[in-house]
Design a protein around this motif. Sequence first.
Motif, mmCIF file in Angstrom:
data_model
loop_
_atom_site.group_PDB
_atom_site.id
_atom_site.type_symbol
_atom_site.label_atom_id
_atom_site.label_comp_id
_atom_site.label_asym_id
_atom_site.label_seq_id
_atom_site.Cartn_x
_atom_site.Cartn_y
_atom_site.Cartn_z
ATOM 1 N N GLU A 1 18.963 -40.072 16.223
ATOM 2 C CA GLU A 1 17.689 -40.119 15.529
ATOM 3 C C GLU A 1 17.260 -38.715 15.122
ATOM 4 O O GLU A 1 17.459 -37.747 15.849
ATOM 5 C CB GLU A 1 16.616 -40.754 16.421
ATOM 6 C CG GLU A 1 16.856 -42.219 16.709
ATOM 7 C CD GLU A 1 15.719 -42.822 17.513
ATOM 8 O OE1 GLU A 1 14.846 -43.461 16.909
ATOM 9 O OE2 GLU A 1 15.706 -42.626 18.736
ATOM 10 N N LYS A 2 16.648 -38.618 13.945
ATOM 11 C CA LYS A 2 16.233 -37.329 13.420
ATOM 12 C C LYS A 2 14.902 -36.882 14.027
ATOM 13 O O LYS A 2 14.087 -37.708 14.439
ATOM 14 C CB LYS A 2 16.101 -37.403 11.900
ATOM 15 C CG LYS A 2 17.422 -37.605 11.174
ATOM 16 C CD LYS A 2 17.207 -37.588 9.669
ATOM 17 C CE LYS A 2 18.534 -37.737 8.931
ATOM 18 N NZ LYS A 2 18.353 -37.727 7.457
ATOM 19 N N SER A 3 14.722 -35.584 14.028
ATOM 20 C CA SER A 3 13.438 -35.025 14.452
ATOM 21 C C SER A 3 12.420 -35.235 13.342
ATOM 22 O O SER A 3 12.775 -35.267 12.154
ATOM 23 C CB SER A 3 13.580 -33.531 14.747
ATOM 24 O OG SER A 3 14.544 -33.293 15.741
ATOM 25 N N GLU A 4 11.163 -35.373 13.708
ATOM 26 C CA GLU A 4 10.125 -35.491 12.693
ATOM 27 C C GLU A 4 8.778 -35.051 13.238
ATOM 28 O O GLU A 4 8.510 -35.145 14.439
ATOM 29 C CB GLU A 4 10.029 -36.923 12.156
ATOM 30 C CG GLU A 4 9.576 -37.959 13.174
ATOM 31 C CD GLU A 4 9.411 -39.346 12.556
ATOM 32 O OE1 GLU A 4 10.319 -39.760 11.799
ATOM 33 O OE2 GLU A 4 8.386 -39.992 12.814
ATOM 34 N N ARG B 1 4.802 -35.672 12.117
ATOM 35 C CA ARG B 1 3.864 -36.384 11.242
ATOM 36 C C ARG B 1 2.457 -35.900 11.545
ATOM 37 O O ARG B 1 2.038 -35.853 12.710
ATOM 38 C CB ARG B 1 3.977 -37.892 11.480
ATOM 39 C CG ARG B 1 3.034 -38.731 10.627
ATOM 40 C CD ARG B 1 3.200 -40.200 10.973
ATOM 41 N NE ARG B 1 2.218 -41.024 10.301
ATOM 42 C CZ ARG B 1 1.621 -42.078 10.838
ATOM 43 N NH1 ARG B 1 1.913 -42.420 12.095
ATOM 44 N NH2 ARG B 1 0.747 -42.777 10.166
ATOM 45 N N LYS C 1 8.399 -36.026 17.185
ATOM 46 C CA LYS C 1 9.460 -36.812 17.818
ATOM 47 C C LYS C 1 10.750 -36.005 17.859
ATOM 48 O O LYS C 1 11.191 -35.470 16.838
ATOM 49 C CB LYS C 1 9.703 -38.116 17.049
ATOM 50 C CG LYS C 1 8.553 -39.105 17.106
ATOM 51 C CD LYS C 1 8.918 -40.402 16.388
ATOM 52 C CE LYS C 1 7.788 -41.421 16.455
ATOM 53 N NZ LYS C 1 8.153 -42.674 15.738
ATOM 54 N N CYS D 1 9.012 -35.441 22.852
ATOM 55 C CA CYS D 1 8.096 -36.155 21.958
ATOM 56 C C CYS D 1 6.680 -35.881 22.427
ATOM 57 O O CYS D 1 6.415 -35.825 23.635
ATOM 58 C CB CYS D 1 8.362 -37.658 21.966
ATOM 59 S SG CYS D 1 10.021 -38.128 21.399
ATOM 60 N N ASN E 1 12.284 -32.286 5.563
ATOM 61 C CA ASN E 1 12.035 -33.304 6.576
ATOM 62 C C ASN E 1 10.536 -33.584 6.677
ATOM 63 O O ASN E 1 10.100 -34.743 6.719
ATOM 64 C CB ASN E 1 12.590 -32.815 7.925
ATOM 65 C CG ASN E 1 12.397 -33.815 9.058
ATOM 66 O OD1 ASN E 1 11.293 -34.281 9.284
ATOM 67 N ND2 ASN E 1 13.467 -34.091 9.778
ATOM 68 N N TYR E 2 9.745 -32.533 6.687
ATOM 69 C CA TYR E 2 8.283 -32.688 6.787
ATOM 70 C C TYR E 2 7.734 -33.448 5.583
ATOM 71 O O TYR E 2 6.898 -34.334 5.728
ATOM 72 C CB TYR E 2 7.634 -31.323 6.887
ATOM 73 C CG TYR E 2 6.129 -31.356 7.039
ATOM 74 C CD1 TYR E 2 5.548 -31.411 8.306
ATOM 75 C CD2 TYR E 2 5.299 -31.351 5.927
ATOM 76 C CE1 TYR E 2 4.157 -31.473 8.447
ATOM 77 C CE2 TYR E 2 3.925 -31.407 6.068
ATOM 78 C CZ TYR E 2 3.357 -31.465 7.321
ATOM 79 O OH TYR E 2 1.989 -31.526 7.450
ATOM 80 N N LYS F 1 9.280 -35.597 3.632
ATOM 81 C CA LYS F 1 9.694 -37.000 3.694
ATOM 82 C C LYS F 1 8.858 -37.789 4.685
ATOM 83 O O LYS F 1 8.429 -38.911 4.406
ATOM 84 C CB LYS F 1 11.177 -37.083 4.064
ATOM 85 C CG LYS F 1 11.738 -38.500 4.069
ATOM 86 C CD LYS F 1 13.227 -38.490 4.377
ATOM 87 C CE LYS F 1 13.787 -39.901 4.386
ATOM 88 N NZ LYS F 1 15.248 -39.923 4.681
ATOM 89 N N THR F 2 8.611 -37.195 5.850
ATOM 90 C CA THR F 2 7.856 -37.898 6.890
ATOM 91 C C THR F 2 6.391 -38.068 6.517
ATOM 92 O O THR F 2 5.773 -39.075 6.864
ATOM 93 C CB THR F 2 7.959 -37.127 8.212
ATOM 94 O OG1 THR F 2 9.330 -36.989 8.580
ATOM 95 C CG2 THR F 2 7.213 -37.857 9.328
ATOM 96 N N ASN F 3 5.830 -37.096 5.791
ATOM 97 C CA ASN F 3 4.392 -37.117 5.484
ATOM 98 C C ASN F 3 4.090 -37.446 4.036
ATOM 99 O O ASN F 3 3.008 -37.148 3.538
ATOM 100 C CB ASN F 3 3.788 -35.748 5.833
ATOM 101 C CG ASN F 3 3.801 -35.469 7.313
ATOM 102 O OD1 ASN F 3 2.916 -35.868 8.053
ATOM 103 N ND2 ASN F 3 4.841 -34.765 7.775
#
Length: 272
Positions: free
Chosen positions: A4-7, A9, A25, A83, A265-266, A268-270
């Motif tokens: 699983e990737k780090s994220e 949010r 996470k 997390c 990544n940021y 995409k997540t937000n």
Amino acid sequence: MVKEKSEVRILNFSEEWGLEVIFGKRIQNTFQRHIHSTYLFGLVEAGTRSITCGDDTYCIVEKELFVLQPSQVHACTCSADHCYSILSVTPEMVEEIVAQHLGSKHSRPFFPEICHKNEHLTQQLQNVFTLIKTQGMSHHALTLIHQYISTLLRHQPATTPKDIQLPEPVVDSACQFLKKNHAQKLPLSSLAEHARLSPFHFQRIFTKRMGISPNDYLQAHRVAEARQQLSMNIPLSELAISLGFFDQSHFTRTFRKVMGVSPGNYRKTNSN
């Protein structure tokens, strides 16, 4: 098994509520010495987070809480499975809650304990995060936040820090100059010239007052600006240059150092 990737949010309610909520996470990172302008009320949900303040290091494990003050210099090291959830609250909002709790206006509170091992406090803060995750910010969530901080005050009465910083006009002016001109190339010599000091003297008094170097302060502000602009459809290479970074690679390294994830990544997540 796919890893699983780090994220990270972030839900920002600062304009209306004076706070933001951060959900991280699987963030494995070493965050160098830095400061925040807000109070941080955090809950470790998995893994460990080690927080170093001065000569002391605190290891916060699953279901334990941590509290950090505005401008409190600290560094963090996180395990691979780390997390967390963090409530970032403006000093003004905390002062208002303290005034309500104590019945009168008080100066900015200082919570002396960083690590908390209290099941009731943990459950209260967990309820706040669960509600916001499922329903977003609401007056009910705001009420729970007030209740949590009020309970924290009863558990650990706010005190006045022993070392009260006196105003330092040169450093305060430099901070404003850095924020206003963050998109420009700002070598130490330019900052020192603005402050009418030698580079050595300026670096020394800035670091003594803020706890971090002028360059670290500048890069943190650039990342804060990047967080706001990543919601726009601007190519990362263009965004990097507009914020004052050398190139996209420099932007990515700095952003990851501060946030624990890459700008892409940021975004995409937000993005939602």
